[in-house]
Scaffold this motif. Structure first.
Motif, PDB file in Angstrom:
ATOM      1  N   THR A  84      31.584  94.896  25.222  1.00 44.45           N
ATOM      2  CA  THR A  84      30.756  95.383  24.119  1.00 44.45           C
ATOM      3  C   THR A  84      29.967  96.610  24.566  1.00 44.45           C
ATOM      4  O   THR A  84      29.510  96.704  25.697  1.00 44.45           O
ATOM      5  CB  THR A  84      29.775  94.303  23.620  1.00 44.45           C
ATOM      6  N   LYS A  86      26.934  98.982  24.951  1.00 36.60           N
ATOM      7  CA  LYS A  86      25.482  98.863  25.039  1.00 36.60           C
ATOM      8  C   LYS A  86      24.922 100.260  25.264  1.00 36.60           C
ATOM      9  O   LYS A  86      25.190 100.893  26.276  1.00 36.60           O
ATOM     10  CB  LYS A  86      25.077  97.930  26.178  1.00 36.60           C
ATOM     11  N   GLU A  89      19.354 102.521  27.173  1.00 37.29           N
ATOM     12  CA  GLU A  89      17.990 102.491  26.648  1.00 37.29           C
ATOM     13  C   GLU A  89      17.109 103.543  27.301  1.00 37.29           C
ATOM     14  O   GLU A  89      16.082 103.935  26.746  1.00 37.29           O
ATOM     15  CB  GLU A  89      17.387 101.106  26.858  1.00 37.29           C
TER      16      GLU A  89
END
Length: 93
Positions: A84, A86, A89
């Motif tokens: 997946t 990601k 951040e």
């Protein structure tokens, strides 16, 4: 009620054992949800084995097949988690 409590007790016993195994052998940080999922899988495995034993259809081959199925399911779920996307951040806009 027996199977419910057997699942809860099995998951409760497997949680610290799963944590220690992952801490010892994992090369990366394992998320809490993975540890909880593994413990729940073990609790469900125990309840399924007990249910099959009550019906007198449990054999060693069935135990091996079911355990391989749970291990394969866990491996596939881990592969899906790694695949997946990601977003980073820490990246600045």
């Amino acid at each position: 009620m027996f199977f419910f409590f057997l699942t809860i007790i099995g998951a409760g016993v497997a949680l610290p054992i799963s944590y220690l195994i992952q801490r010892r052998f994992a090369n990366q940080v394992i998320q809490d949800k993975v540890l909880i999922r593994e413990a729940i899988f073990f609790g469900v495995f125990l309840a399924l084995i007990a249910w099959l034993q009550l019906g007198r259809i449990l054999t060693n081959l069935i135990i091996v097949i079911i355990s391989i199925g749970f291990i394969l399911l866990e491996m596939l779920l881990r592969m899906a988690e790694k695949a997946t996307f990601k977003a980073d951040e820490n990246a600045e806009s």
